[in-house]
Design an enzyme around this catalytic site. Sequence first.
Site, PDB file in Angstrom:
ATOM      1  N   LYS A 295      13.260  -7.460  -5.862  1.00 31.12           N
ATOM      2  CA  LYS A 295      12.300  -6.895  -4.903  1.00 31.12           C
ATOM      3  C   LYS A 295      11.477  -5.794  -5.580  1.00 31.12           C
ATOM      4  O   LYS A 295      10.263  -5.689  -5.360  1.00 31.12           O
ATOM      5  CB  LYS A 295      13.025  -6.340  -3.667  1.00 31.12           C
ATOM      6  CG  LYS A 295      13.648  -7.376  -2.755  1.00 31.12           C
ATOM      7  CD  LYS A 295      12.665  -8.326  -2.108  1.00 31.12           C
ATOM      8  CE  LYS A 295      11.794  -7.676  -1.061  1.00 31.12           C
ATOM      9  NZ  LYS A 295      10.939  -8.692  -0.367  1.00 31.12           N
TER      10      LYS A 295
ATOM     11  N   THR B  12      12.042  -3.490   0.623  1.00 33.90           N
ATOM     12  CA  THR B  12      13.290  -2.872   1.074  1.00 33.90           C
ATOM     13  C   THR B  12      13.482  -1.485   0.470  1.00 33.90           C
ATOM     14  O   THR B  12      12.959  -1.196  -0.614  1.00 33.90           O
ATOM     15  CB  THR B  12      14.477  -3.786   0.666  1.00 33.90           C
ATOM     16  OG1 THR B  12      15.698  -3.072   0.823  1.00 33.90           O
ATOM     17  CG2 THR B  12      14.391  -4.206  -0.804  1.00 33.90           C
TER      18      THR B  12
END
Length: 349
Positions: free
Chosen positions: A161, A132
């Site tokens: 992430k 992301t």
Amino acid sequence: MSKTILITGGAGFIGSHVVRLFSNKYPDYKIVNLDKLTYAGNLENLRDIENHANYIFEKGDIVDERYIKDLFSKYNFDGVVHLAAESHVDRSITNPMEFIMTNVVGTVNLLNAAKDAWKGNEDGKLFYHVSTDEVYGSLGDTGLFLETTSYDPQSPYSSSKASSDHFVRAYGNTYGMPFVISNCSNNYGPNQFPEKLLPLFINNIRNGKALPVYGDGKFTRDWLYVVDHAIAIDKIYHEGRNGETYNIGGFNEWTNIDLIKVLCKQMDIALGNAAGTAENLISYVKDRPGHDKRYAIDANKLKNELGWEPSLQFEEGLVKTIAWYLGNKEWMDNITSGDYQNYYKQQYS
Ligand code: NAD
Ligand code: TYD
């Protein structure tokens, strides 16, 4: 050429579009969809392709090291497209450990299994990690995220992430793991779980419920139609350079409140309601803790190197998206009964 590809998280929002694209486009591939079927995983998303000869579903947890190793032995994968994750920022604020387990430990389990399975035979193999833009942190009023922008994650979700991205690069550097990473902006489109802004607001408007706008609503996101993300993933998987990162974005920035007003207008049209009906539901609520102000992506590397561009204009994508949710009320009603009601109460009351 025939390949066996593991797609993780294929029953989720983006994963289901990736599985569909790969299964339809590559009849010679074997596509194995591994998904735990958490609250966000839904096999209804794949009804149209579930009987394809090149598609196999495996229910399992990427955190389960033994299971993942066995799966690699069973299938002898040529590649991995890794999308399985806990993906919602608000849930990461309430329960960060779940995010560390799936997003960090789960990713490292997959990397270890791929490393062991491919050792000495890395040619033609690929670990594609789907990430992301939130790993880059929050922008001020100007500037764009480049592939070279330093990581500065601000939420438990983006930190998990970011950590997984670092592990993928570390395995490339340390063990020669062939990999690519892409970092994409906010996706929208069919099959998105109604905890995220657009499907949540579409569902609330349909039910005449308040639209909870966090803070002053002046937070900016870049929006990309999910099928265009899947097309970018296909391109990068097949044509991207080993060890590279590609940013994916829609060249399409909106403040939340402007986006919500366009959505309200289109929903009034779609539902045949008087203009202004949906906008009357807007309700400003307490801000998300640590809310990132602005994300904006420079996707020119992908455009220039691989010739990818978003195929849909935002207004067109939004109208299509609304039509899909209104045409698939049963899909929405099924997932918003039960546990979703408890989540909603906890998050918004
Ligand atoms: P999602 O929450 O809709 O789907 C996640 C899927 O992963 C679900 O099917 C779930 O069952 C599965 N899953 C969760 N934990 C698992 C585990 N431990 N083992 C196996 N499967 C598990 O997420 P999404 O929005 O489709 O996002 C997919 C990926 O894309 C994520 O890695 C996310 O970080 C990334 N991403 C999302 C966006 C976005 O706007 N949604 C943008 C950029 C990147
Ligand atoms: P979201 O869809 O959760 O994606 P992300 O936080 O990963 O960007 O939220 C998009 C934007 O909408 C974000 O700025 C938070 C805001 N938002 C609201 O104002 N109200 C809501 O109920 C939700 C879910 C999000």
